[in-house]
Design an enzyme around this catalytic site. Structure first.
Site, PDB file in Angstrom:
ATOM      1  N   ASP A 319      11.409  -8.500  -6.733  1.00 27.01           N
ATOM      2  CA  ASP A 319      10.675  -8.406  -5.476  1.00 27.01           C
ATOM      3  C   ASP A 319      10.658  -9.775  -4.813  1.00 27.01           C
ATOM      4  OD1 ASP A 319      10.045  -5.755  -5.459  1.00 27.01           O
ATOM      5  OD2 ASP A 319       8.310  -6.015  -6.771  1.00 27.01           O
ATOM      6  N   PHE A 390     -11.925 -15.703   8.948  1.00 21.88           N
ATOM      7  CA  PHE A 390     -11.068 -14.563   9.246  1.00 21.88           C
ATOM      8  C   PHE A 390     -11.716 -13.300   8.705  1.00 21.88           C
ATOM      9  CE2 PHE A 390      -7.790 -11.552   8.109  1.00 21.88           C
ATOM     10  CZ  PHE A 390      -6.948 -11.586   9.200  1.00 21.88           C
ATOM     11  N   THR A 391     -11.718 -12.242   9.479  1.00 24.27           N
ATOM     12  CA  THR A 391     -12.152 -10.947   8.961  1.00 24.27           C
ATOM     13  C   THR A 391     -11.139  -9.909   9.406  1.00 24.27           C
ATOM     14  OG1 THR A 391     -13.381 -10.255  10.889  1.00 24.27           O
ATOM     15  CG2 THR A 391     -14.599 -11.582   9.281  1.00 24.27           C
ATOM     16  N   THR A 394     -11.821  -9.106  13.148  1.00 27.54           N
ATOM     17  CA  THR A 394     -11.462 -10.059  14.208  1.00 27.54           C
ATOM     18  C   THR A 394     -10.010 -10.486  14.138  1.00 27.54           C
ATOM     19  OG1 THR A 394     -12.101 -11.925  12.840  1.00 27.54           O
ATOM     20  CG2 THR A 394     -13.802 -10.973  14.256  1.00 27.54           C
ATOM     21  N   LYS A 408      -7.253 -19.275  15.983  1.00 33.10           N
ATOM     22  CA  LYS A 408      -5.858 -18.954  15.716  1.00 33.10           C
ATOM     23  C   LYS A 408      -5.852 -17.576  15.049  1.00 33.10           C
ATOM     24  CE  LYS A 408      -5.098 -20.475  11.014  1.00 33.10           C
ATOM     25  NZ  LYS A 408      -6.404 -21.013  10.572  1.00 33.10           N
ATOM     26  N   ASP A 535       4.579  -2.153  -9.554  1.00 36.53           N
ATOM     27  CA  ASP A 535       3.168  -1.939  -9.841  1.00 36.53           C
ATOM     28  C   ASP A 535       2.599  -0.693  -9.185  1.00 36.53           C
ATOM     29  OD1 ASP A 535       3.277  -2.914  -7.300  1.00 36.53           O
ATOM     30  OD2 ASP A 535       2.076  -4.703  -7.682  1.00 36.53           O
ATOM     31  N   ASP A 539       6.463   3.095  -7.284  1.00 36.19           N
ATOM     32  CA  ASP A 539       7.471   2.409  -8.087  1.00 36.19           C
ATOM     33  C   ASP A 539       7.797   3.189  -9.358  1.00 36.19           C
ATOM     34  OD1 ASP A 539       7.940   0.188  -6.529  1.00 36.19           O
ATOM     35  OD2 ASP A 539       6.273  -0.949  -7.410  1.00 36.19           O
TER      36      ASP A 539
END
Lengths: 700, 553
Positions: A319, A390-391, A394, A408, A535, A539
């Site tokens: 991966d 950060f949420t 938002t 940002k 995982d 897969d």
């Protein structure tokens, strides 16, 4: 209710990332000479003929020991008793090798057992009440409630709730993981502890068949079966044994014809020295130790067959994220817009990220420091600002200072923020954002509100960064004849960029499970063995189809059931190490086989002159080791043959030295060390033993 | 020109001649066994025996063909000998006695050509031409067919078919052995080998007594006797007889004929598997061991250590003056290395080391370069064992030519390897215990054992050469040596065909940098080492009390 704080034994040097990744060399397992002593009682127990029958070579030695003992009792002399005794030691040393290998697994199983203590489960009855039942009475599809501080009573799937779970009892990893109903993080393992909140778990395994139970059985070797290669090798060793049996048995009539019939004790000694006892004695220890080396790296293989297959793997599916590139994207470029200078953009971008502890945020600060000479630490004034984290709602972060705010985040979120404050987003931003997206980067738009004006300053590009060691690693794998294929959900452009940078042989972009499956099938039809990690539930089919399927412990139960290995560290890079361990196992087996067979030449030079120098004095010229007497020669050969088993136990458990290289280079080196070395060593060894043995009265 | 220089020139010519035909003959044989076209004469044969030449067989059917064909051949050859009085050119030699007839038919059908009879006195021209010579072609053809079936096992991928035994046998005889034998029979006649249907010519000896010098259709049998690595002489003295092998040129041609097919088959192999280097690796092992053993035997015969030989200055007892020591050593080394078994000198008279060398050549399992077909399949089995032993050391489950060596492959190879030492050691071990044996031996002590060992080695390896010195006409020897020949031939063939079937069924694994290389000097050294080590470890005890004790005396 108690929870265990014991963590399974970890050897820091055997950890996944240390020397193994750096040098590509597989580190040695542990070997402590004291294990020889502690395993001795087990070795004695294994003298039972039922146990010996499983190993044809050592069974012949066992029969020889019985035979010589009978003759030594009938005709006791220092010589006959010595031979009988040392033949028993030969059997015992072989048992010891196996016992030591098993003993190491037993210690690990003991630690795991502590995780499987008696647990009282809170089972939900059909009318919604709770009843308390012992964990062992739980059946498949029972629903149980587990709350903070309680141990999960069995393997299962979360059907309700979200909670953090401490899995250190199984994985050794102390950081808790989140388990929630639905999705790829819904499986829980019995013996782990819920740290917060409440879960309702549907039990998915019968008592005694849980993940921990299977782990215990595996490391103890209880369910150990001979692997295909071990069976083939055993056939070859049996063939050699038959040949030598014929050679020795047919010698007697000729010896009688020549006027020098040999005693049964001497013939048995010759036979035991010739048959491949060294590899016969160490074969099962090598197999157990191979599994053990995986366990030391926190990988559980469901069978020895899987470990062997790992050595044969010719295609690795890796991966992209977390394996080839760092799990998190990093800032790599700043694009100013709307007439802003890049330096201005850098200042704003830095400010927006100063308090942002996410890896992406830190990478922006680092980029600004590297390219624009801005400080990485906040000034007192900057510290006074209020961080806006950060949420998911938002989708942006930033800082509010006095009269100034910076943000940002995702283009749409920042656009909304700017518009709300009466600003206008220039078209240029869209162009930059789509350009960055198109070649696989993630654009973060940076905006600033200062005084009354709101403006977009520019765009930060986050991109994949290839791990520094990977390029060398892939070159190494290529030299070993292993093809690497990068699997990624990214578009082909990004995939190609990362593939080129990392040096991976091939890539599968925009990979969906069915495409992954098709790729595996295609490789296998061409006769290649495929290894992969996975995982998620989607897969599972590919994990089952691949020859070596390593499921991440963090993954779903479906993935863990489908694969033939589970990595408790959930580290996809480990696949490369697993291949190396498989190869090392096979090399160890081959090296000791070659060594064992090559040893025989010297034993002929020791024993044949001793047997027949009386009747053909000229044969004494073959006694190039100048062994003192016929008796001392035979006893010395037998003693050497027994001692070499003990001497090689550490090698069998550790595995021979292995560095990834081409087959030709490996063959040249190992053929020299174990082939030529195997011819020379016993000449020196028998000679040395004889120097001591010749001092024994009645022999020397 | 000294005898040594002459010998070196002969070796040089031999190598040049083999090098010249290596590519064309090797590739021609590859085409013979891959062609889809049938010759008219072949079609006629298939029609007569009712075989569909385009139907391919699974390994059990192929093996049943080999077994059935061998069994019928033995019965027919036995009957032919027993019915000799009713055949033309019997010269009143009478029905061949049952023990000899059994031993001889097994011997010629198994490509051994061990002879427990005096041809001039026992076999008439009909038995020679329609029985023994026919089997010289057919037994060699069977060997070629089995070798090609094994090669197909490597070449094919995911197939349960190995080809058609009847087609392979027919083509081997019609397209390879017959044309070559025809040409060389004429060459031999031109160089003085006898070809006559007369029983002999009456002569008056110098002392005035009268006698008969036997004649026979020798040249026609001589060519296939060497070309098919058969070795059964039409005269008792075999290739030491001036009518079979009159001069150095015929001697050299006969040696060339023994070596040519087994050597060129390595090219055929390389061409068929699509990698010439694979064939070169096998050839280099064959050549290395052949050259090493030639050096040993030649040196040993030039430096003998017995009192009589020391007096004579060299080991010329039992050797023809017209060949000298080099010509004899070269012939002896090639005949024992190819499972031919023709002799141009008495191996019994060789020194301990030289005689031991000829025994060791056979004990390698006839693969230096071995018999027609048998040499190739024997060395391929040994290569499998070598790859399995050492192949693990590169960190993969062993594979050879893209085929994984698992339980089935190792078991089949193990049986192929075990058959010869088992019948040899059991046979010789029992023989030496029997009271009748010492009466049959010409010598006692170590040399006596060497004679017994040689006889069983020769039979079990389908060589057929005789040390001489031992009389093998009693019932025990006739029957046990016959059994050794039969089991020593058919058990490995069965195992090899089973191996071929299992290999053909597998899909090919592509070679990568991680695959054990089976070309180049490193693999050649590994293979040569395995061949020597397996033979040495198995037979050192037996050799120690015979040839080694003699050589060190």
């Amino acid at each position: 209710m108690t929870t265990t704080t014991d963590r399974p034994r970890r050897d820091p040097s055997a950890g996944p990332h240390h020397h193994a990744v750096r040098t590509g060399r597989i580190g040695a397992g542990l070997f402590n000479p004291r294990q020889l002593v502690t395993s001795f009682p087990d070795a004695v127990r294994k003298l039972h003929p039922r146990h010996q029958l499983r190993n044809p070579v050592m069974f012949v030695v066992w029969v020889g020991s019985v035979l010589t003992t009978v003759f030594a009792i009938g005709d006791p002399s220092v010589f006959t008793v010595s031979v009988a005794l040392w033949l028993w030691f030969t059997v015992l040393f072989a048992n010891l090798a196996e016992a030591v290998a098993e003993g190491r697994g037993k210690a690990q199983a003991e630690t795991l057992r502590r995780a499987r203590k008696e647990i009282i489960a809170r089972r939900l009855t059909e009318d919604g009440d709770e009843e308390r039942v012992p964990g062992v009475e739980l059946r498949v599809d029972d629903l149980v409630v587990v709350e903070a501080g309680e141990v999960i009573p069995g393997d299962g799937v979360v059907v309700e709730g979200i909670a953090s779970v401490d899995e250190s009892a199984i994985t050794g990893e102390s950081a808790p993981v989140i388990r929630e109903s639905g999705g790829d993080f819904s499986s829980v393992t019995g013996g782990t502890t819920v740290l917060s909140d409440r879960l309702v778990v549907r039990i998915s395994t019968k008592p005694g068949e849980s993940f921990v139970d299977r782990m215990i059985a595996l490391v103890e070797g209880a369910s150990r079966q001979k692997t295909p290669n071990e069976i083939a090798l055993t056939i070859l060793l049996s063939t050699l044994t038959i040949i030598f049996l014929l050679a020795v048995v047919s010698l007697q009539p000729v010896a009688r014809y020549a006027g020098s019939p040999q005693s049964v004790v001497v013939l048995t000694a010759l036979l035991v020295c010739l048959i491949p006892t060294t590899i016969g004695a160490l074969l099962s220890a090598i197999g157990i130790a191979g599994m053990d080396r995986l366990v030391q790296r926190n990988v559980l293989a469901t069978s020895g067959r899987a470990v062997e297959a790992a050595g044969d793997v010719s295609t690795l599916l890796l991966d992209k994220t977390g394996t080839i590139t760092f799990g998190n994207r990093r800032a790599t470029e700043l694009v100013a817009v709307g007439g802003s200078a890049v330096d201005d953009l850098a200042a704003v971008a830095r400010l927006s990220s100063l308090a942002d502890e996410t890896p992406e945020g830190r990478s922006i600060v680092e980029l600004c420091a590297d390219r624009h000479g801005l400080p990485t630490t906040a000034t007192a004034e900057e510290q006074a600002g209020e961080f806006v984290p950060f949420t998911a709602q938002t989708r942006m972060s930033g800082v509010d200072l006095a009269g100034r705010a910076v943000r940002k985040g995702a283009a749409s979120a920042v656009r909304a923020w700017v518009s709300e404050r009466g600003g206008r987003v220039p078209d240029e931003v869209d162009a930059v954002v789509s350009r960055i997206s198109a070649d696989g980067g993630t654009p973060l738009v940076v905006a600033e509100q200062a005084g009354g004006t709101v403006a977009v300053r520019g765009v930060v590009r986050l991109s994949d960064v290839v791990k520094p060691a990977m390029k060398a690693r892939f070159a190494e794998l290529r030299a070993m004849g292993i093809r690497t294929v990068m699997i990624t959900g990214d578009n082909p452009l990004t995939a190609r960029a990362v593939a080129e940078e990392s040096g991976v042989d091939d890539y599968l972009a925009e990979a969906r499970p069915e495409e992954k499956m098709a790729l595996i099938r295609r490789e296998q039809e061409g006769g290649r063995l495929v290894a992969m990690t996975g995982d998620g539930t989607n897969d599972a089919p590919a994990l089952a189809q691949s020859d070596v399927g390593v499921a991440m412990n963090s993954g779903t139960m479906a993935a863990k059931e489908a694969g033939n290995m589970v990595d408790l560290d959930s580290d996809p890079t480990k696949l490369i190490e697993i291949v190396a361990i498989g190869k090392q196992l096979l090399i160890t087996r081959g090296a000791l086989t070659t060594f064992s067979v090559a040893n025989d030449l010297a034993k002929y030079f020791a024993i044949l002159p001793a047997m027949f120098a009386g009747i053909f004095p000229q044969l004494d010229r073959l006694n190039i080791m100048r062994l003192a007497t016929p008796q001392s020669a035979i006893v010395s050969a037998v003693i050497f043959n027994a001692l070499v088993i003990v001497a090689l136990i550490p090698l069998a458990l550790r595995g021979v030295r292995y560095r990834p290289s081409t087959a030709s280079a490996l063959l040249r080196r190992n053929l020299f060390v174990y082939g030529v070395g195997g011819i020379v060593t016993p000449f020196v060894g028998i000679w040395l033993v004889d120097l001591v043995v010749r001092l024994v009265p009645g022999i020397g | 020109m000294s005898s040594t220089v002459a010998g070196l020139v002969q070796v040089g010519l031999l190598v040049l001649a083999l090098a010249a035909v290596y590519v064309p003959l090797g590739d021609y044989m590859a085409r013979v066994f891959t062609s889809t076209r049938h010759l008219a004469v072949e079609r006629a044969i298939y029609r007569t025996v009712r075989v569909n030449p385009d139907a391919e067989q699974r390994w059990p059917t192929y093996a049943a063909g080999v077994l059935g064909f061998s069994f019928v051949s033995i019965v027919l050859l036995y009957l032919l000998q027993r019915l000799q009085p009713s055949l033309p050119w019997d010269f009143g030699r009478g029905a061949v006695e049952p023990g000899i007839a059994f031993n001889t038919s097994v011997s010629f059908v198994t490509n051994t050509n061990w002879q427990s009879y005096v041809p001039e006195a026992v076999m008439g021209h009909s038995v020679q031409m329609f029985g023994l010579t026919v089997q010289n072609f057919l037994s060699a053809g069977v060997g070629l067919a089995v070798a090609i079936a094994l090669v197909r096992g490597f070449v094919r991928s995911g197939s349960d078919r190995l080809g058609n035994f009847w087609v392979d046998l027919t083509r081997a005889v019609v397209r390879i052995l017959l044309p070559m034998a025809f040409v060389f029979a004429i060459v031999l006649v031109a160089l003085g080998v006898v070809q006559s249907l007369s029983s002999g010519v009456a002569v008056t000896n110098p002392d005035g007594s009268s006698g008969t010098i036997a004649l026979a259709p020798a040249a026609s049998q001589e060519a296939i006797k060497e070309l098919g690595t058969n070795g059964g002489g039409i005269f008792n003295a075999n290739s030491a007889h001036p009518f079979e092998n009159p001069n150095s040129w015929t001697n050299l041609i006969e040696i060339f004929l023994m070596l040519v097919v087994p050597v060129c088959l390595t090219r055929t192999f390389g061409t068929l598997v699509g990698n010439r280097g694979q064939g070169h690796a096998l050839l280099s092992v064959m050549a290395l061991l052949w050259a090493a053993m030639l050096t040993v035997i030649w040196w040993a015969e030039a430096h003998p250590n017995g009192p009589a030989a020391l007096l004579a200055g060299s080991g010329t007892e039992g050797k023809e003056v017209r060949f000298g020591i080099p010509g004899s050593a070269l012939f002896a080394n090639s005949t024992t290395g190819t499972s031919t078994g023709a002799v141009n000198s008495m191996h019994d008279s060789f020194s301990g080391l030289g005689g031991g060398g000829t025994i060791l050549n056979m004990l390698f399992g006839e693969m230096t370069p071995g018999g027609v077909g048998t040499g190739l399949y024997s060395i391929l089995v040994m290569a499998i064992i070598a790859v399995f032993l050492a192949g693990l050391m590169v960190g993969r489950t062993p594979e050879y030519l893209g085929k994984k060596l698992g339980r089935r492959e190792v078991t089949a190879s193990a049986i192929a390897i075990l058959a010869m030492p088992t019948v040899l050691l059991v046979g010789a071990g029992i023989a030496i215990m029997l009271p009748g044996t010492s009466a049959a031996m010409a010598n006692s002590g170590a040399h006596g054992w060497s004679e017994v060992l040689y006889a069983y080695t020769s039979a079990s390896n389908n060589n057929g050469s005789a040390f001489a010195g031992i009389t093998v006409t009693n019932g025990w020897f006739q029957s046990t040596l016959g059994l050794c020949m039969l089991l020593g031939r058919l058990l490995p063939i069965l195992a090899v065909l089973c191996l071929a079937g299992s290999l053909a069924a597998q899909r090919k694994v592509p070679a990568t940098a991680g695959t054990l290389p089976t070309t180049g000097p490193l693999f050649a050294a590994l293979l040569a080492g395995t061949v020597v080590l397996v033979a040495a470890l198995t037979f050192i005890p037996a050799l120690a009390l015979g040839p080694i004790a003699e050589a060190l005396a």
